[in-house]
Structures are given as C-alpha cells and as structure tokens.
Design an enzyme around this catalytic site. Sequence first.
Site, mmCIF file in Angstrom:
data_model
loop_
_atom_site.group_PDB
_atom_site.id
_atom_site.type_symbol
_atom_site.label_atom_id
_atom_site.label_comp_id
_atom_site.label_asym_id
_atom_site.label_seq_id
_atom_site.Cartn_x
_atom_site.Cartn_y
_atom_site.Cartn_z
ATOM 1 N N SER A 110 -39.949 20.826 -60.504
ATOM 2 C CA SER A 110 -39.051 20.575 -59.377
ATOM 3 C C SER A 110 -38.477 21.852 -58.800
ATOM 4 O O SER A 110 -39.189 22.700 -58.299
ATOM 5 C CB SER A 110 -37.950 19.600 -59.785
ATOM 6 O OG SER A 110 -37.196 19.186 -58.661
ATOM 7 N N HIS A 111 -37.150 22.025 -58.887
ATOM 8 C CA HIS A 111 -36.469 23.147 -58.256
ATOM 9 C C HIS A 111 -36.421 24.379 -59.153
ATOM 10 O O HIS A 111 -35.841 25.391 -58.766
ATOM 11 C CB HIS A 111 -35.039 22.729 -57.898
ATOM 12 C CG HIS A 111 -34.278 22.219 -59.080
ATOM 13 N ND1 HIS A 111 -34.571 21.020 -59.678
ATOM 14 C CD2 HIS A 111 -33.256 22.738 -59.785
ATOM 15 C CE1 HIS A 111 -33.756 20.818 -60.701
ATOM 16 N NE2 HIS A 111 -32.947 21.853 -60.785
ATOM 17 N N ASP A 274 -37.220 21.742 -51.774
ATOM 18 C CA ASP A 274 -37.395 22.447 -53.043
ATOM 19 C C ASP A 274 -38.853 22.516 -53.472
ATOM 20 O O ASP A 274 -39.765 22.217 -52.708
ATOM 21 C CB ASP A 274 -36.552 21.778 -54.129
ATOM 22 C CG ASP A 274 -37.106 20.432 -54.554
ATOM 23 O OD1 ASP A 274 -37.698 19.744 -53.700
ATOM 24 O OD2 ASP A 274 -36.954 20.063 -55.735
ATOM 25 N N ASP A 276 -40.958 20.777 -55.408
ATOM 26 C CA ASP A 276 -41.885 19.642 -55.334
ATOM 27 C C ASP A 276 -41.573 18.695 -54.188
ATOM 28 O O ASP A 276 -42.170 17.625 -54.079
ATOM 29 C CB ASP A 276 -41.899 18.876 -56.653
ATOM 30 C CG ASP A 276 -40.597 18.156 -56.952
ATOM 31 O OD1 ASP A 276 -39.536 18.623 -56.491
ATOM 32 O OD2 ASP A 276 -40.632 17.118 -57.650
ATOM 33 N N ASP A 278 -38.772 16.956 -53.309
ATOM 34 C CA ASP A 278 -37.923 15.766 -53.406
ATOM 35 C C ASP A 278 -36.453 16.045 -53.110
ATOM 36 O O ASP A 278 -35.655 15.108 -53.045
ATOM 37 C CB ASP A 278 -38.081 15.076 -54.771
ATOM 38 C CG ASP A 278 -37.651 15.940 -55.954
ATOM 39 O OD1 ASP A 278 -37.254 17.101 -55.751
ATOM 40 O OD2 ASP A 278 -37.727 15.436 -57.096
ATOM 41 N N ARG A 279 -36.087 17.298 -52.910
ATOM 42 C CA ARG A 279 -34.691 17.622 -52.614
ATOM 43 C C ARG A 279 -34.563 18.170 -51.196
ATOM 44 O O ARG A 279 -35.533 18.622 -50.594
ATOM 45 C CB ARG A 279 -34.141 18.635 -53.616
ATOM 46 C CG ARG A 279 -34.146 18.119 -55.039
ATOM 47 C CD ARG A 279 -33.492 19.087 -55.990
ATOM 48 N NE ARG A 279 -33.555 18.564 -57.350
ATOM 49 C CZ ARG A 279 -32.633 18.780 -58.280
ATOM 50 N NH1 ARG A 279 -31.581 19.521 -57.998
ATOM 51 N NH2 ARG A 279 -32.766 18.275 -59.487
ATOM 52 N N LYS A 373 -36.670 10.463 -54.877
ATOM 53 C CA LYS A 373 -35.931 11.087 -53.791
ATOM 54 C C LYS A 373 -36.931 11.823 -52.906
ATOM 55 O O LYS A 373 -38.019 12.169 -53.347
ATOM 56 C CB LYS A 373 -34.848 12.018 -54.321
ATOM 57 C CG LYS A 373 -35.252 12.992 -55.411
ATOM 58 C CD LYS A 373 -34.020 13.697 -55.949
ATOM 59 C CE LYS A 373 -34.360 14.645 -57.105
ATOM 60 N NZ LYS A 373 -34.515 13.929 -58.386
#
Length: 540
Positions: A110-111, A274, A276, A278-279, A373
């Site tokens: 992710s982030h 971010d 991947d 999702d943010r 998300k």
Amino acid sequence: MTSVATTPIAGQKPGTSGLRKKTAVFMGRHYLENFIQSLFDVVGAKGKTFVLGGDGRYFNDRAAQVILRMAAANGAARVIVGQGAILSTPAASHLIRLHKTDGGVIMSASHNPGGPDEDFGVKFNMANGGPAPEAVTEAMYRRSLELTEYHLLEAQDVDLSRIGRSELGGMIVDVVDPVADYAALMESLFDFPAIRALFAGGFRMRMDSMCAVTGPYAVEILENRLGAAKGTVINATPLPDFGGMHPDPNPTWAAGLMDEMFSENAPDFGAASDGDGDRNMVVGRGIYVSPSDSLAVLAANAPLAPGYKAGLKGIARSMPTSAAADRVAQALGLPHYETPTGWKFFGNLLDAGRATICGEESFGTGSDHVREKDGLWAVLLWLNILAKRRQSVAQILAEHFQRFGRNYYSRHDFEAIPSEAAEAMFTALRAKLAKLKGQNFDGLTVEAADDFAYEDPVDGSVSTKQGVRVLFEGGARAVFRLSGTGTEGATLRLYLERFEPGPKGLSEEPQAALAGVISAAHRIADITGFTGRSAPDVVT
C-alpha cells in the site's frame, strides 16, 4: 509439478491488510512460497479462478511468476492477471466482482515505501472483492506454522507484457488491460459530460500519482476521457521504488503538491493517491481537506453523481475517524456505523446493503461499487460535486461546516517506536482506564474511557482491543492505536478531535483548536515518558 520440502517460518501473520515485511524478507528462501501455499491450503485452489496483480513495486514481477506457478501446481483453473502484473487494489476488487472469481491475490504494501531495501506485501481478497476476514487470515497463519511442503510448477515465465490468453501447466492465464474495466466502471458512476465541461471551461487540476500505480488510471480517465490538460497528472509512471518517494498521500509526503496548491498561481483542485491506489488526499486552492471532512462532504453530496442519485443506504466510518460523517447521516436520517480500522469490517455492511459510502481517517474512502477503498473514485466524486455545484473547495467546506458544524480533527503519528516501549505504554494506559472518569486534564474532564470493541451487526462476530478511547465532556476525544501496517518497530497513532457546533469558531487552525486535547492526551498516556518522543513524526 513438484513438491518442495520446507519448514514453518515464524512471523507470517497477516495484519489488517495482509502480510507486510521488508522486500528482502519476502525474497528469502521459501518465504513467499510458504505464505502462498498456506493461503491456497486454506482457501483451496483446485478448479478455481483468481485475479492477480500488484502495485508494481520492487519484486512485484518476480513474485507474480512464482504465484502463477504455484496456482497451477495447486490445481487452479484460471488466473486473470493485470498486464505487467499491474493492478490497483480497487481495480483488482472490481475484476474479482466483474468476473465472479473465487478471489484474488494482491501484491502490495500500500502506502509503504518500495524498493530492494523497503517493503513488500501480499494479501488475499475474497469472492466479494474485499479483504479476507480475520477468520481466514488466522487460519492462514495457523497453517503457516505447520507447513512441511509447497507445490510449484517448473516452467518458463509467462509473458505478462502482452494482453491475451496462454496456458501454464493446463491452467489458463488471461492477461488483461489493467485500466479498461475500471475506467468503464467509473464512467458508469459519474457524470463525465459535466466534468468534461468543467475542464473545458478552464478548471485546472493537479493529480500527483507519486510514481505509483494510479498513474496510468489517472492519465486515461482525467486526461484522455475527461479532457484535463496534458500534464495534469504528475509522477504518472509507476516505478519499482516509487521514484524514491514515500507513496503516502498526506501533507508531509506530498509536500510538492501542497506547495503548489498554496502558491499564488495554484490550480483549482489538487489530489494525490498512494502506492496501490486505494488512498486519496484532496486539496483545494489554499485549503487542505482532512480525510474525515472529505468523507462527510462526499456523503452529503453523493446524490449529485448519477451512480448515487437514488440516495445512500447508510454511512460507515472507522472508530478513529471523526464523527463528521455521523452528523451528515443524522441530518439525512441515514443509518451510520462505527467499525474497527480495516476495510474488511465494512464488507459485511456493504454486502448486506446497510451502507453505501465508507471511510477511514487514513485517507481511505470508498463505496459499494467495490469492496476496497478507492482513491481515484474519491477524486472523481469530488470532481463531480465541483462540476455540479460550481463552487470552490473552500466554499463547499465553509457551507458544509455552517450546516453540520465542524469536527476539528488531526492524527499524530509516532513512527518506529521500539515495540517493547509501545506495548508497555498501552499496558499502563489500559490499566488506568477504569479510573479516568471524572479526572481533569488541561481543563478537559474525562467523561468515559474504554478499549473499543465491535460486534458486527450482520454476522455477530466480535472484535476486541481495537483502540483506546478517552472521551471528554463537550464532545472532544483522544484515541490511541498501534498501527498494523508498518514493518519496523511500532507506530503509535494518536487521533484528536473536538466538535464546534458553530456558527462562530469554524475557521480556526486545527492544531490550535486541538491544543488542549493534544496536551491532555500526552499527559494521560505519558507518551514522552514511554517513548522519549515529545512531537510526532507526521501530522495529518
């Protein structure tokens, strides 16, 4: 097909978003293979179809080939792979749902930063497109502790650079365009003609994709389909190390975007996503929108978008997220839910039709279109609102606060704390909870204190120890959590909130408005005493 002897490897316990470790750990002998075999042993692979993709970070391409060969050896019938082994997390969720597959393997941390010396991760999403629930991840962990072998097909690499179908040991491999189906979904939800007209009228935007996975998605949708000026999307090429960036869309790590949005010739609207995809972070000209406020504004205005014109079924937020969305739900007569942190807790509510829009304070917002998300979705809903209301971000926020009041809110992150110190602090904090009621700290009186527990209203499952809450008289609160997304030490997240009903006092600087809550929280938990830190590493 071969079976390789192995032994259990300690620490393969997935967190809220799968298993995350340093890249070198995942590249170690048997490490990835052990985890994937544990996954397949729990969910079953024989005759099943899966989606596979990742955010393009270092080791993404090699890991994809290993996972494909293991899927074939475990009897999977078909794997749908994003071209180049690339898929944003929300796009992967959509493909799982679109093709009615049995789940998907997403390669991402992710982030978290990427690169040979940084982080890598793997998680499994279920057939509904959402992250595996705790019962499944716990079973995977238990299986990892007893593993004696894993199954692997010895074969040449699959060519993932070309769209099309091939076979691997009798298993079908379909390489698909990672963007096309997702872009079509977005076009079905939002008023693209209205947004095109907004850009045609001179509206300017800056989208920072942070050298991460949303670059191709943002270019295709914003520039190619919506007519934003070429170059609107910056850092648009996904790189294995994210160009040395920290791919976390917040004011600290997206400082270049913040500087531009607060400059004299700032664009009308700014956003970042971010690693991947999702943010999201949203910024207006000269004004930052907190994730909690963004969730509330999106919920209040969602019916302006065609996909939500019938209204919302409900609104859900994670416990650390501010209560701003609750106030929207109450005003609109909608059900609202407070869940633990982790998108999987929203899945039951979405599947049961109890909620339409969900959000977390950690820059995550989404809806029932997928079970993750979705950063670009949030950006497009903001654009839809701006196109319909023809107001600036600042004007929309000001009107929102006048109507609903303002929940001043901030998150302070204390990163890479020694795990022993963090655990000692929480042990001491939990021990004093029962005695806090009635005590006064810096002019704030404690009304209640607890360790948040959640009973799922759909399946009745219970999750405990989800964060320590200290509630003060008048609506202020402090929440303490240890994050499960880091790979080094522990991260203390301190969430701070104070409600101002208005109509005056709605335009204070948040850190100043929260000064008393900050001071009280530090005293209650003795943060400096346990960690040696008097100030956070990141403030959002």
